[in-house]
Motif scaffolding. Sequence first.
Motif, short mmCIF file in Angstrom:
data_model
loop_
_atom_site.label_atom_id
_atom_site.label_comp_id
_atom_site.label_asym_id
_atom_site.label_seq_id
_atom_site.Cartn_x
_atom_site.Cartn_y
_atom_site.Cartn_z
N LYS A 201 0.82 -1.21 0.00
CA LYS A 201 0.00 0.00 0.00
C LYS A 201 0.86 1.26 0.00
N SER A 202 2.10 1.12 0.45
CA SER A 202 3.00 2.27 0.50
C SER A 202 3.61 2.62 -0.86
N SER A 203 3.38 1.77 -1.86
CA SER A 203 3.97 2.01 -3.18
C SER A 203 3.32 3.22 -3.83
N ARG A 204 4.14 4.20 -4.15
CA ARG A 204 3.64 5.42 -4.77
C ARG A 204 4.52 5.79 -5.96
N TYR A 205 4.04 6.74 -6.70
CA TYR A 205 4.79 7.29 -7.83
C TYR A 205 5.08 6.25 -8.91
N MET A 206 4.22 5.27 -9.01
CA MET A 206 4.34 4.29 -10.09
C MET A 206 2.99 3.59 -10.26
N SER A 207 2.78 3.04 -11.44
CA SER A 207 1.54 2.32 -11.72
C SER A 207 1.45 1.06 -10.86
N ARG A 208 0.37 0.92 -10.13
CA ARG A 208 0.21 -0.27 -9.29
C ARG A 208 0.03 -1.52 -10.14
N ARG A 209 -0.62 -1.38 -11.29
CA ARG A 209 -0.80 -2.56 -12.16
C ARG A 209 0.53 -3.00 -12.76
N LYS A 210 1.36 -2.07 -13.18
CA LYS A 210 2.67 -2.44 -13.71
C LYS A 210 3.56 -3.02 -12.62
N LEU A 211 3.44 -2.46 -11.42
CA LEU A 211 4.20 -3.01 -10.30
C LEU A 211 3.70 -4.42 -9.97
N ALA A 212 2.39 -4.65 -10.11
CA ALA A 212 1.83 -5.98 -9.87
C ALA A 212 2.40 -6.99 -10.87
N VAL A 213 2.49 -6.59 -12.13
CA VAL A 213 3.07 -7.48 -13.15
C VAL A 213 4.52 -7.79 -12.78
N THR A 214 5.27 -6.77 -12.39
CA THR A 214 6.67 -6.95 -12.03
C THR A 214 6.84 -7.91 -10.86
N LEU A 215 6.01 -7.75 -9.82
CA LEU A 215 6.08 -8.65 -8.68
C LEU A 215 5.73 -10.08 -9.08
N GLY A 216 4.75 -10.22 -9.96
CA GLY A 216 4.36 -11.55 -10.42
C GLY A 216 5.46 -12.24 -11.20
N VAL A 217 6.11 -11.48 -12.08
CA VAL A 217 7.20 -12.05 -12.88
C VAL A 217 8.37 -12.44 -11.98
N LYS A 218 8.70 -11.58 -11.02
CA LYS A 218 9.81 -11.89 -10.11
C LYS A 218 9.51 -13.13 -9.26
N ALA A 219 8.24 -13.30 -8.90
CA ALA A 219 7.85 -14.45 -8.07
C ALA A 219 7.77 -15.74 -8.87
N ALA A 220 7.71 -15.65 -10.19
CA ALA A 220 7.55 -16.83 -11.04
C ALA A 220 8.75 -17.76 -10.91
N LYS A 221 8.48 -19.05 -10.77
CA LYS A 221 9.54 -20.04 -10.65
C LYS A 221 10.03 -20.53 -12.01
N HIS A 222 9.26 -20.27 -13.04
CA HIS A 222 9.58 -20.82 -14.35
C HIS A 222 9.97 -19.72 -15.34
N GLU A 223 10.62 -20.13 -16.40
CA GLU A 223 11.10 -19.18 -17.41
C GLU A 223 9.97 -18.52 -18.19
N TRP A 224 8.91 -19.28 -18.47
CA TRP A 224 7.81 -18.72 -19.26
C TRP A 224 6.67 -18.25 -18.35
#
Length: 334
Positions: A63-86
Motif C-alpha cells: 500500500k505504501s507504493s507510490r509514484y508508479m503504476s500499481r498494475r505495472k508493479l503488480a506485473v513486475t512482482l508476479g514475474v519476479k515471483a515466477a519459478k519458471h522461465e515462461w
Amino acid sequence: MSVVIIADNNDGALKANLPLFLSQDYPGGFEVIVVVASDGDDTAGVIESYSKVPNFYATYVPKSSRYMSRRKLAVTLGVKAAKHEWVLLTDAACRPVTDKWIGNMSSCRHRGVDMVYGYGNYAEGTGQFKMFSRFHREYLLIREAQSGMGYGMAGCNLMFRKSMFMAGNGFQGNLKYLRGEYDFLVNKYASTGNIAVCLEPEAFIVEETPTAKGWHDRNVFYFETRRHLERSVRHRALFNSDMLSLHACFVAALCALGYSILFHNWLILLFSAIALFVPLIVRTLFARRAMDAFGLAVPWFKVVPFELRLVWHGLKYAVAYRMSDKYEFISHKS
C-alpha cells in the motif's frame, strides 16, 4: 509455466475465474500466481480459500507504493515471483475458454520466440459494437505481430520469457503511466522475429463485459498510452488510411448517385452504384471471414456501419482525452 493473474478490485471475477485457471490440463506442470494491485473488496477472502492449493501463490502490491503504476508493479512482482522461465500473463476479469489454454499457448513457443500474443474478446452479452471494436483493434495488432514486429495489445492474453523481462528492466521508462501494461510490454520487448501469435481457438480468453466507466477509461487512457509507444505513426497510418479510403469511397459514390439522379444520367447512376456496393460487399465478405475465424457473431449488415462508426467513436474519446486533466494518467500527481 507460471500463470500470473492481476487482481484489481474485482473479487467477484477472481472467485468465478480462478478455478478455471487452476484446473488447466497441462502435463508440463504450472503454477498460478495472483498479484493484488488493489484490494478494496473481498479479494483477500477469495485468496484465503485457496491457500492450501499446492500450485497456488498470492502476493500484494504494498500500500505504501507510490509514484508508479500499481498494475505495472503488480506485473513486475508476479514475474519476479515466477519459478519458471515462461510467464503467461492475464487478468482476474478474464477466463480461458477451455482447460487447454496453457497447452495451446505453450505450443507456440518455437525457437527464437520470446513472446506469444494470444487473442481475447469480451463475453457474450456485451454490446455488438464494443465486441467489434475490440476485435478490429486486436486484428490489426495481430497482423502487425505476424509481420514480426508487435506494436501493442488490446487484450489480456500474453506469454513471454521471464529472463527477457528482467534483462530489459521490466517497465523501466514507463512505470509512471497508470495503464497500458500489455501495450508497453509488447511494444518494448517484441523485436523483429521474436514474437509469435497463437490463433488456436482453445487458446482464447474471454473478458467480462466492461462497465460504462471501464469502457470510457480504457478508451481515454489509450490516447495517453499511444503517445509513449514506439512505431505509433506507422500503426496509426495503417488504420487512418483504411478508414480514409472507406469514407472517401462512400462519400464519392453517394455524391455521384445524387448527381446522376438529379440530372437523369443513368450511366453514371449505374457506375456509381457499382462503385458504392462492390467495395462494401468485398469489405463485408473479408470481415465476415475474419470474424468467423475468431468466433465473433456480428451480423453481416452491421460490419460496414460499425467500421464507419469506429472513426467517430475514436474522435469522441480523443476529445474527452484533450479535455481531461493529464495528471489523471500518471502516478506523479505533483
